[in-house]
Enzyme design. Structure first.
Site, short mmCIF file in Angstrom:
data_model
loop_
_atom_site.label_atom_id
_atom_site.label_comp_id
_atom_site.label_asym_id
_atom_site.label_seq_id
_atom_site.Cartn_x
_atom_site.Cartn_y
_atom_site.Cartn_z
N GLY A 46 0.75 -1.21 -0.21
CA GLY A 46 0.06 -0.14 -0.03
C GLY A 46 0.87 1.16 0.14
O GLY A 46 2.20 1.16 0.45
N GLN A 51 2.75 9.93 1.46
CA GLN A 51 3.86 9.19 1.76
C GLN A 51 4.90 9.62 0.41
O GLN A 51 5.93 9.43 0.68
CB GLN A 51 3.87 7.67 1.65
CG GLN A 51 3.22 7.18 2.98
CD GLN A 51 3.09 5.72 2.75
OE1 GLN A 51 2.19 5.13 2.56
NE2 GLN A 51 4.19 5.10 3.42
N CYS A 99 6.25 -0.10 7.48
CA CYS A 99 5.68 0.94 6.88
C CYS A 99 6.99 1.58 5.91
O CYS A 99 8.07 1.69 6.30
CB CYS A 99 5.30 2.27 7.75
SG CYS A 99 4.87 3.81 6.90
N LEU A 100 6.52 2.10 4.63
CA LEU A 100 7.64 2.41 3.76
C LEU A 100 8.07 3.69 4.30
O LEU A 100 9.15 4.14 3.65
CB LEU A 100 7.05 2.53 2.39
CG LEU A 100 6.45 1.08 1.76
CD1 LEU A 100 5.90 1.58 0.21
CD2 LEU A 100 7.85 0.26 1.69
N HIS A 141 -4.02 0.92 7.93
CA HIS A 141 -2.62 1.42 7.63
C HIS A 141 -2.55 2.52 6.68
O HIS A 141 -2.11 3.70 7.17
CB HIS A 141 -1.44 0.37 7.37
CG HIS A 141 -0.18 1.00 7.38
ND1 HIS A 141 0.55 0.72 8.26
CD2 HIS A 141 0.36 1.80 6.47
CE1 HIS A 141 1.93 1.13 7.81
NE2 HIS A 141 1.74 1.94 6.83
N GLU A 142 -3.19 2.43 5.58
CA GLU A 142 -3.10 3.59 4.56
C GLU A 142 -4.12 4.85 4.86
O GLU A 142 -3.74 5.91 4.67
CB GLU A 142 -3.64 2.94 3.21
CG GLU A 142 -2.38 1.82 2.53
CD GLU A 142 -0.99 2.43 2.85
OE1 GLU A 142 -0.72 3.54 2.65
OE2 GLU A 142 -0.17 1.34 3.09
N HIS A 145 -2.44 6.95 7.14
CA HIS A 145 -1.75 8.13 6.45
C HIS A 145 -2.52 9.31 6.13
O HIS A 145 -2.02 10.40 6.14
CB HIS A 145 -1.08 7.61 5.44
CG HIS A 145 0.22 6.48 5.88
ND1 HIS A 145 1.47 7.03 6.38
CD2 HIS A 145 0.37 5.37 5.41
CE1 HIS A 145 2.09 6.19 6.47
NE2 HIS A 145 1.95 5.00 6.07
#
Length: 188
Positions: A46, A51, A99-100, A141-142, A145
């Protein structure tokens, strides 16, 4: 299409609520294509607009489940409904996520088992996805953000302390840091 730099924790765009998408145009289509390419190159499951430095309420996702069913799409201006959280101790194996924007680190976090995602696609067509398990975790999670929340912000003791230590060790937590999938090597 292009791979975009992924912002690292500390960048203001990651810690502020994103604005609604209002322009459904070629620029948005290009952004979504670039986000898919960036997510795949990272690799991730994702990726949210903030991000990649875009403070808009959208995310892409791509994950293949145990039955080899590909769940892939874009959620624009989403709303997320979730089941209550289970009580008890968090499981370090089955509830661990990464997480990226906090690259190379993983910590366990309790998430809702089931969610309903309502959003629109690139053609402004509304859709709804009922998700369980890992796909529900990806959506939560997304979605976080888009509200300026990273998963490490939700960690409990002792994991929050370990995340803070990792942030200090990597000199994160300041504006302007990013990494480029395919060019920068990050170790898990």
């Amino acid at each position: 299409m292009a791979v975009l730099p992924i912002r690292i924790t500390g960048d203001p765009v990651l810690h502020s609520p994103a604005a609604a998408v209002t322009a459904f145009d070629d620029e948005l289509r290009t952004l979504v294509e670039d986000m898919f390419e960036t997510m795949d190159e990272a690799p991730g499951v994702g990726l949210a607009g903030p991000q990649v430095g875009v403070p808009l309420r959208l995310f892409v996702y791509g994950w293949t489940d145990d039955d080899d069913v590909l769940h892939r799409g874009v959620a624009i201006n989403p709303v997320l409904w979730q089941s209550p959280l289970a009580v008890g101790q968090v499981d370090e194996d089955s509830e661990s996520e990464g997480c990226l924007s906090f690259p190379g680190e993983r910590f366990p976090l309790r998430r809702a088992d089931r969610v309903i995602l309502q959003a629109v696609d690139l053609d402004q067509r509304p859709f709804e996805v009922h998700a369980e398990g890992w796909l529900a975790r990806i959506f939560q999670h997304e979605y976080d953000h888009l509200d300026g929340v990273l998963y490490v912000d939700r960690l409990g003791h002792p994991y929050a302390k370990a995340a803070q230590k990792a942030q200090r060790k990597n000199s994160w937590g300041v504006p302007g840091l990013s990494w480029l999938p395919g060019r920068d090597h990050l170790e898990d």
